[in-house]
Scaffold this active site. Structure first.
Site, PDB file in Angstrom:
ATOM      1  N   SER A 262     -51.114  -5.506  76.641  1.00 28.65           N
ATOM      2  CA  SER A 262     -50.669  -4.968  77.910  1.00 28.65           C
ATOM      3  C   SER A 262     -50.468  -3.467  77.842  1.00 28.65           C
ATOM      4  CB  SER A 262     -49.382  -5.655  78.336  1.00 28.65           C
ATOM      5  OG  SER A 262     -48.317  -5.218  77.524  1.00 28.65           O
ATOM      6  N   LYS A 263     -50.279  -2.914  78.995  1.00 23.56           N
ATOM      7  CA  LYS A 263     -50.091  -1.491  79.189  1.00 23.56           C
ATOM      8  C   LYS A 263     -49.066  -0.885  78.227  1.00 23.56           C
ATOM      9  CE  LYS A 263     -48.282   0.959  83.216  1.00 23.56           C
ATOM     10  NZ  LYS A 263     -48.144   0.789  84.671  1.00 23.56           N
ATOM     11  N   ARG A 264     -47.967  -1.594  78.065  1.00 22.74           N
ATOM     12  CA  ARG A 264     -46.894  -1.057  77.239  1.00 22.74           C
ATOM     13  C   ARG A 264     -47.146  -1.127  75.737  1.00 22.74           C
ATOM     14  NH1 ARG A 264     -43.964   0.184  81.178  1.00 22.74           N
ATOM     15  NH2 ARG A 264     -44.291  -1.235  82.888  1.00 22.74           N
ATOM     16  N   ASP A 280     -48.874   7.597  85.323  1.00 25.48           N
ATOM     17  CA  ASP A 280     -48.285   6.558  86.161  1.00 25.48           C
ATOM     18  C   ASP A 280     -47.218   7.191  87.041  1.00 25.48           C
ATOM     19  OD1 ASP A 280     -47.693   3.151  85.736  1.00 25.48           O
ATOM     20  OD2 ASP A 280     -46.547   4.408  87.110  1.00 25.48           O
ATOM     21  N   GLU A 283     -43.688   5.360  87.203  1.00 21.31           N
ATOM     22  CA  GLU A 283     -42.818   5.560  86.038  1.00 21.31           C
ATOM     23  C   GLU A 283     -42.682   7.036  85.693  1.00 21.31           C
ATOM     24  OE1 GLU A 283     -44.146   3.202  82.666  1.00 21.31           O
ATOM     25  OE2 GLU A 283     -45.222   1.910  84.043  1.00 21.31           O
TER      26      GLU A 283
END
Length: 513
Positions: A262-264, A280, A283
């Site tokens: 995932s992105k994180r 982003d 965020e």
RNA sequence: GGCCCGUUCGUCUAGGGGUUAGGACGCCAGGUUUUCAUCCUGGUAGCAGGGGUUCAAAUCCCCUACGGGCUACCA
């Protein structure tokens, strides 16, 4: 002439991630392999998750990898438009068609009502309750309500959705090109919404209609679509269309732990998961991409191609062209693959080494300039040549080879203390003097000067060479010393050596008390 | 919870009835290099478990376990 037509159909909800890149890559390779057409279609039917910059990002990313769609938004083609939002009006007739055939029906339940309904069921430990043959008559829809009531609600026109009426007692079997026969019992399927309250189709409808209209022959997509393929197969049947061939790709998983990448994970494990830098807005955070981290696009595609596919031979270095030749979808692996950044870095190093110096300079010169180093292209050419075997990613050139631009402020003191002997001071002074007097400051003449001095004075290489390196570079790690010195130039080497010898002497004296 | 898919060295994978289970990354050791890196050589480590079928199972079948995906008016 082949009529193979494949599409990559991302949703512009954020940056394209590495799994998406691989899906695009496999589609592209398959199309090219078969002389077919690779199409980009933007699936922007969800207006709530729409991110304006995402489409451009997707296109730029594919471009960076050299994956060129032949049809798509901004490119054109005979089957456009290629954005589903621009195709909105087109889906209505297909919905009507399904309703008329009795394969779909109107629903009037609000999403709030549905949520309450699900929660109520969950409270009774009934998980994953479905809107289907068993429950549809309890809900508010054109099947359960009277004709008058239905007409009245349709006229009001609020909260109207359309659902697929899944037949009961059917065994839906299809052949997945990767997995073989896959089957579902239609009783397990839910009556999926195909037209939303805002008039937009859902993925399921838009995807099938567009694939049909765009004459897509092969659907190659992520494994997350496998369960809903049953619905899709049914829809092709309801419309009376021939379904394309399906290939469901294994997912790319986190390097450690469980779940899909995932992105994180990028931030968490210290490697990129996006091709290019992405800011982003929500965020207010910027994610570095493979490009910014110093990966070469050809290395990334090579690495990615082998994550879930193999050529059946021991060969693993493949350019995009070679991948097209070698690609065979029947060799796609069934199980998920963990992302291995070490291997990605290894591939990148191999590609850096193989890359012509001039091309490397195109990448390196802007960085050097940005760092404030005033260097010539010729200098960078030689620098690239000397450092390329020592770099896994582009920034390594500057971290490992920073001494080519300026003397490091932090020199390897430990090594200096170990290798430097005060009694050798006169030798170094003499060597510096000979260097100063050299007409030609080339690696070969440098080598003969130093080596003959060592021989003439019956010294050991170990007493002289490390100090020369340390004195000129500040570190023990680096390319051939004489070539390094040649590139550094006489003035730099001599002045660095003079300064260093003073420092080493002071260091040694302090050490001796 | 339900449905679907999967499971070979730490990781990516080859192998689809008879193989000393092969390769690559990583790691370790040695060689080359005056250093580092590259390169070369070698080593390390694996068929999830249990039942069948078979003369013979990593390979075919079943069960279990584990992993993953889906289960939205998201894709």
């Amino acid at each position: 002439m082949s009529n193979v037509r494949v599409r990559f159909a991302p949703s512009p909800t954020g940056p394209l991630h590495i799994g998406g890149v691989r899906t695009a890559l496999y589609n592209y390779l398959f199309a090219k392999k078969n002389g077919g057409t690779f199409i980009l279609r933007i699936e922007d039917t969800d207006q709530t998750r729409y991110v304006p910059e995402a489409e451009e990002y997707i296109i730029k990313s594919l471009e960076w990898f050299g994956i060129k769609p032949e049809e798509g938004p901004g490119i054109g083609g005979d089957f456009g438009p290629y954005r589903q939002s621009e195709r909105k009006d087109l889906y209505g007739q297909y919905v009507t068609d399904l309703i008329e055939k009795g394969h779909a029906y109107y629903c009037f339940d609000t999403s709030a009502e549905l949520t309450t309904w699900r929660e109520k069921n969950e409270a009774q430990k009934i998980y994953g309750v479905k809107y289907n043959h068993a429950t549809r008559m309890e809900m508010r829809n054109s099947l359960s309500l009277s004709k008058e009531e239905t007409d009245r609600l349709l006229k009001e026109g609020e909260n109207v959705t359309v659902r697929l009426k899944i037949p009961t007692g059917r065994n839906i079997e299809f052949e997945d090109a990767v997995r073989g026969a896959v089957s579902f019992n239609s009783d397990e399927l839910d009556d999926k919404i195909i037209l939303k309250g805002d008039g937009m189709p859902t993925y399921h409808l838009a995807n099938i209609v567009d694939d049909h209209l765009m004459e897509i022959t092969h659907v190659i997509r992520g494994e997350e679509w496998l369960p809903s393929t049953a619905h899709h197969v049914l829809m092709y049947e309801m419309f009376g269309w021939t379904a394309p061939s399906f290939s469901h790709l294994p997912l790319i998983l986190k390097p450690v732990g469980s779940g899909k990448l995932s992105k994180r994970d990028g931030a968490k494990f210290g490697f990129p998961v996006f091709p290019l830098e992405w800011h982003d807005k929500e965020e207010d955070k910027t994610y570095q991409g493979f490009k910014e981290d110093g990966f070469l696009p050809e290395a990334v595609t090579n690495f990615l191609s082998l994550l879930g596919w193999n050529p059946g031979t021991d060969e693993e270095m493949f350019s995009l062209e070679e991948l097209i030749k070698a690609f065979d979808p029947s060799r796609i692996v069934k199980s998920g693959a963990k992302f291995d950044i070490d291997k990605a870095r290894w591939f990148n190093q191999q590609y850096i080494i193989a890359k012509p110096n001039t091309e490397l300079v195109d990448l390196l010169l802007p960085i050097a300039t940005e760092k404030g180093f005033d260097v010539s292209e010729d200098f960078m050419l030689k620098f690239a040549d000397l450092m390329k075997e020592r770099a896994e990613v582009i920034p390594d050139f500057f971290t490992a080879g920073g001494f080519f631009f300026e003397m490091p402020t932090e020199i390897d003191q430990k090594m200096a203390k170990k290798k430097y002997k005060l009694e050798n001071r006169p030798h170094f002074d003499a060597l510096i003097e000979s260097m100063e007097g050299m007409q030609q400051f080339t690696s070969s003449s440098l080598e003969s000067v130093v080596k003959s001095y060592i021989a003439d004075n019956e010294l050991s290489f170990g007493a002289i060479m490390p100090i020369l390196r340390l004195g000129a570079c500040g570190t023990m790690k680096g390319p051939d010393l004489f070539e390094t010195m040649e590139l550094l130039g006489k003035d730099t080497v001599v002045s660095r050596m003079k300064e260093s010898i003073e420092i080493f002497s002071a260091l040694k004296k302090a050490q001796n008390g």
